[in-house]
Design an enzyme around this catalytic site. Sequence first.
Site, PDB file in Angstrom:
ATOM      1  N   LYS A   1     -68.080 -30.211 -35.951  1.00 28.35           N
ATOM      2  CA  LYS A   1     -67.267 -31.327 -36.432  1.00 28.35           C
ATOM      3  C   LYS A   1     -67.041 -32.348 -35.319  1.00 28.35           C
ATOM      4  CE  LYS A   1     -64.762 -28.909 -40.123  1.00 28.35           C
ATOM      5  NZ  LYS A   1     -63.428 -28.580 -40.702  1.00 28.35           N
TER       6      LYS A   1
ATOM      7  N   ASP B   1     -59.013 -31.185 -41.938  1.00 28.22           N
ATOM      8  CA  ASP B   1     -59.849 -30.255 -42.692  1.00 28.22           C
ATOM      9  C   ASP B   1     -59.323 -30.217 -44.130  1.00 28.22           C
ATOM     10  OD1 ASP B   1     -61.698 -28.039 -43.143  1.00 28.22           O
ATOM     11  OD2 ASP B   1     -59.920 -26.772 -43.118  1.00 28.22           O
TER      12      ASP B   1
END
Length: 266
Positions: free
Chosen positions: A191, A13
Amino acid sequence: MKPASQPKIIFFDIDDTLRPKESGTVPDSTREALRKLKRQGIVTAIATGRSPVILPADIRRLMDETGIEMLVAINGQYVEYRRCPLAAFPIPQADIDAAVAHLSRCNTAYALVSDSGIGIPGTSGHLHEALSSLSIPYQTGSLPPDTPVYQMLAFYGEDEAAEVENGLPPSLRTTRWHRYGMDILARNGSKARGIGAALDKLGLTMNDAMAFGDGLNDMEMLHAVGFGVAMGNAHPALKAVADHICPPAGEDGIWHALHDLGVLAD
């Protein structure tokens, strides 16, 4: 707990993982860790809630400098490999129309997110505070006609959540990333969905993957990969599902984790 085997790819991330929000700078230790992973033959990738169009310039430079070629963007709904589109999962137009109509009735500011732009019909104090927290520049305006929309953003507080969320189409879901900021995406979007497409391209499986994250939008990612790491500054709910918790992003957390887990060679 350590990974059962050496990962072949690691997803990171951005905000408060690769780059602490408070400093706005990727730690030198993280840069060196990414370079070492590349030298060891481990693929590195980014998995972010951001659209490519608002990917910070310093992160693009980091990708170029350290050899990151895979970008899982917009919470997994748009994937690039070597800066070319690899996979895309737009929201059906009927769902967008229904969500926009409902948010307008609630007088809730919102945005439409594409890979090439963000449409913001109108602003609000909540919108400004949420986007400013990530240093995201914005201006009001519409997306060009027929632009695919991969995610929506809505800006409201917890006290408004029931009214706003109960009226959204059931095919959509929300994830909070700021006290006034919410992601709205397809119920099966995450994701993890984009990571699946990325792994297919490289001929890898989820068991080959490791991931680092800090927010609620990282939950599915950490569940799906073979080994999930939560930053020390992560949301408590994410820490609860992680295989490992490392120091915060601003305290060389990524470097320490990769060494402690035996991923980086001494």
